[in-house]
Design a protein around this motif. Structure first.
Motif, PDB file in Angstrom:
ATOM      1  N   ILE A  53       0.891  -1.393   0.042  1.00 28.49           N
ATOM      2  CA  ILE A  53       0.116   0.005   0.090  1.00 28.49           C
ATOM      3  C   ILE A  53       0.672   1.235  -0.003  1.00 28.49           C
ATOM      4  N   LEU A  54       0.515   2.172  -1.073  1.00 26.96           N
ATOM      5  CA  LEU A  54       1.138   3.514  -0.802  1.00 26.96           C
ATOM      6  C   LEU A  54       0.592   4.402  -0.269  1.00 26.96           C
ATOM      7  N   SER A  55      -0.969   4.721  -0.321  1.00 34.04           N
ATOM      8  CA  SER A  55      -1.547   5.498   0.370  1.00 34.04           C
ATOM      9  C   SER A  55      -3.133   4.952   0.643  1.00 34.04           C
ATOM     10  N   ILE A  56      -3.635   5.584   1.557  1.00 33.26           N
ATOM     11  CA  ILE A  56      -4.881   5.220   1.863  1.00 33.26           C
ATOM     12  C   ILE A  56      -5.668   6.567   2.026  1.00 33.26           C
ATOM     13  N   GLY A  57      -6.944   6.495   1.337  1.00 32.96           N
ATOM     14  CA  GLY A  57      -7.744   7.848   1.301  1.00 32.96           C
ATOM     15  C   GLY A  57      -9.024   7.261   1.633  1.00 32.96           C
ATOM     16  N   ALA A  58      -9.889   8.124   2.473  1.00 35.42           N
ATOM     17  CA  ALA A  58     -11.325   7.461   3.013  1.00 35.42           C
ATOM     18  C   ALA A  58     -12.081   8.663   3.127  1.00 35.42           C
ATOM     19  N   VAL A  59     -13.312   8.700   2.808  1.00 35.66           N
ATOM     20  CA  VAL A  59     -14.459   9.966   3.204  1.00 35.66           C
ATOM     21  C   VAL A  59     -15.511   9.160   4.236  1.00 35.66           C
ATOM     22  N   LYS A  60     -16.241   9.938   4.912  1.00 32.66           N
ATOM     23  CA  LYS A  60     -17.363   9.067   5.533  1.00 32.66           C
ATOM     24  C   LYS A  60     -18.611   9.991   4.907  1.00 32.66           C
ATOM     25  N   ILE A  61     -19.649   9.269   4.786  1.00 29.19           N
ATOM     26  CA  ILE A  61     -21.151   9.404   4.642  1.00 29.19           C
ATOM     27  C   ILE A  61     -21.938   9.126   5.596  1.00 29.19           C
ATOM     28  N   ILE A  62     -22.686  10.526   6.236  1.00 28.12           N
ATOM     29  CA  ILE A  62     -23.476  10.166   7.220  1.00 28.12           C
ATOM     30  C   ILE A  62     -24.957  10.492   6.836  1.00 28.12           C
ATOM     31  N   ALA A  63     -25.905  10.198   7.002  1.00 27.20           N
ATOM     32  CA  ALA A  63     -27.276  10.518   6.523  1.00 27.20           C
ATOM     33  C   ALA A  63     -27.193  11.058   5.028  1.00 27.20           C
ATOM     34  N   ASN A  64     -26.725  10.235   4.339  1.00 27.41           N
ATOM     35  CA  ASN A  64     -26.583  10.409   2.732  1.00 27.41           C
ATOM     36  C   ASN A  64     -25.786  11.708   2.515  1.00 27.41           C
ATOM     37  N   ARG A  65     -24.995  12.144   3.033  1.00 26.54           N
ATOM     38  CA  ARG A  65     -24.330  13.454   2.933  1.00 26.54           C
ATOM     39  C   ARG A  65     -22.775  13.001   3.229  1.00 26.54           C
ATOM     40  N   ILE A  66     -22.041  13.530   2.139  1.00 25.91           N
ATOM     41  CA  ILE A  66     -20.487  13.290   2.364  1.00 25.91           C
ATOM     42  C   ILE A  66     -19.915  14.405   3.457  1.00 25.91           C
ATOM     43  N   VAL A  68     -17.472  16.443   4.469  1.00 28.24           N
ATOM     44  CA  VAL A  68     -16.079  17.131   4.077  1.00 28.24           C
ATOM     45  C   VAL A  68     -15.049  17.052   5.038  1.00 28.24           C
ATOM     46  N   GLY A  69     -15.337  17.246   6.392  1.00 27.45           N
ATOM     47  CA  GLY A  69     -14.550  17.525   7.293  1.00 27.45           C
ATOM     48  C   GLY A  69     -14.038  16.113   7.955  1.00 27.45           C
ATOM     49  N   GLU A  70     -14.659  14.969   7.316  1.00 26.30           N
ATOM     50  CA  GLU A  70     -14.229  13.824   7.829  1.00 26.30           C
ATOM     51  C   GLU A  70     -13.497  12.983   6.822  1.00 26.30           C
ATOM     52  N   VAL A  71     -12.238  13.135   6.815  1.00 25.78           N
ATOM     53  CA  VAL A  71     -11.146  12.740   5.501  1.00 25.78           C
ATOM     54  C   VAL A  71     -10.165  11.881   6.199  1.00 25.78           C
ATOM     55  N   PHE A 112     -10.486   5.298  11.847  1.00 29.44           N
ATOM     56  CA  PHE A 112     -11.157   5.955  10.942  1.00 29.44           C
ATOM     57  C   PHE A 112     -12.620   5.179  10.633  1.00 29.44           C
ATOM     58  N   ILE A 113     -12.362   4.115  10.264  1.00 27.42           N
ATOM     59  CA  ILE A 113     -13.770   3.144   9.682  1.00 27.42           C
ATOM     60  C   ILE A 113     -14.485   2.570  10.903  1.00 27.42           C
ATOM     61  N   LYS A 114     -13.814   2.211  12.162  1.00 25.60           N
ATOM     62  CA  LYS A 114     -14.620   1.715  13.332  1.00 25.60           C
ATOM     63  C   LYS A 114     -15.447   0.745  12.783  1.00 25.60           C
ATOM     64  N   ASN A 115     -16.808   0.517  13.161  1.00 19.57           N
ATOM     65  CA  ASN A 115     -17.512  -0.385  12.836  1.00 19.57           C
ATOM     66  C   ASN A 115     -18.250  -0.004  11.533  1.00 19.57           C
ATOM     67  N   ASP A 180      -9.069  15.113  -9.476  1.00 18.37           N
ATOM     68  CA  ASP A 180      -8.232  14.465  -8.455  1.00 18.37           C
ATOM     69  C   ASP A 180      -8.178  12.909  -8.720  1.00 18.37           C
ATOM     70  N   ARG A 181      -8.097  12.279  -9.876  1.00 17.14           N
ATOM     71  CA  ARG A 181      -8.268  10.934 -10.183  1.00 17.14           C
ATOM     72  C   ARG A 181      -6.991  10.557  -9.943  1.00 17.14           C
ATOM     73  N   HIS A 182      -6.860   9.099  -9.463  1.00 19.83           N
ATOM     74  CA  HIS A 182      -5.615   8.379  -9.294  1.00 19.83           C
ATOM     75  C   HIS A 182      -4.944   8.754  -8.109  1.00 19.83           C
ATOM     76  N   THR A 183      -5.634   9.218  -7.212  1.00 14.40           N
ATOM     77  CA  THR A 183      -5.177   9.540  -5.864  1.00 14.40           C
ATOM     78  C   THR A 183      -6.164   8.758  -4.931  1.00 14.40           C
ATOM     79  N   ALA A 184      -5.622   8.223  -3.667  1.00 19.85           N
ATOM     80  CA  ALA A 184      -6.423   7.479  -3.108  1.00 19.85           C
ATOM     81  C   ALA A 184      -7.786   8.412  -2.478  1.00 19.85           C
ATOM     82  N   CYS A 185      -7.323   9.673  -1.953  1.00 21.19           N
ATOM     83  CA  CYS A 185      -8.484  10.393  -1.650  1.00 21.19           C
ATOM     84  C   CYS A 185      -9.445  10.772  -2.657  1.00 21.19           C
TER      85      CYS A 185
END
Length: 205
Positions: A53-66, A68-71, A112-115, A180-185
């Motif tokens: 693994i070179l990098s890991i990117g992740a975002v959260k979706i809560i109540a059908n909204r991305i 943006v502060g949870e990255v 970050f992912i928890k359950n 920003d294609r081909h970056t993990a985030c």
């Protein structure tokens, strides 16, 4: 951080792994039932056995909204470097990003992912890369439920299991601007946009 646990042959697990497993108690699992984490890994290649693994990117979706502060956006110190893969992921050996060891990246990812239910495009490969990193730490596999956006599209269009579409193709179909294609985030964010569109079309809660 003290990595002494890596040399510990006892059955005692490190606190971060115990904390992760605790998230799957019935009480905690219900708590985050409607939360999704969309993630992507950039890797040195496509071999789960030999690549890293070179990098890991992740975002959260809560109540059908991305959210943006949870990255999550982490870069991993490269134990394996393949110059031929640089045009794909854009990460060079001496790039200026702050890099951490693989174990620390996995700890941050689990925290970050928890359950949450985890989401990805062709997610099997990314899950296997994370599981392989966990195996190097002599730990178990990811426990989270997961959703593959490629499988969602197959279900929506009643496609056979062997008919697949790339993230680029589905972004074009659903008119998602590919920034920003081909970056993990970046790929995690695009996949999150795609997931929300497919989720709505499939009438999923």
């Amino acid at each position: 951080m003290n990595w002494a646990f890596l040399k510990n042959n006892s059955k005692e697990f490190p606190p971060f792994w115990e904390s992760y497993l605790a998230q799957f108690s019935s009480e905690n699992k219900q708590k985050l039932a409607k939360e999704y984490v969309v993630f992507d890994c950039e890797t040195t290649g496509l071999s789960v056995k030999n690549d890293r693994i070179l990098s890991i990117g992740a975002v959260k979706i809560i109540a059908n909204r991305i959210e943006v502060g949870e990255v999550l956006n982490v870069f991993v110190h490269q134990e394996v470097f393949k110059p031929e893969s640089v045009p794909i992921h854009g990460i060079i050996r001496d790039s200026q990003e702050d890099k951490i060891v693989e174990a620390e990246a996995i700890i941050r990812f689990l925290d970050f992912i928890k359950n949450s239910t985890i989401v990805g495009h062709n997610i099997w490969f990314d899950i296997e890369m994370i599981n392989k990193a966990l195996d190097r730490l002599e730990l178990g596999k990811l426990k989270n439920d997961f959703i593959d956006t490629d499988a969602m599209y197959q279900k929506l269009k009643h496609l056979p299991d062997d008919e697949h579409y790339s993230l680029d193709e589905l972004c074009d179909i659903y008119k998602i601007r590919k920034s920003d294609r081909h970056t993990a985030c970046g790929d995690a964010y695009l996949t999150a946009l795609l997931f929300l569109k497919l989720k709505k079309k499939l009438n999923l809660n």
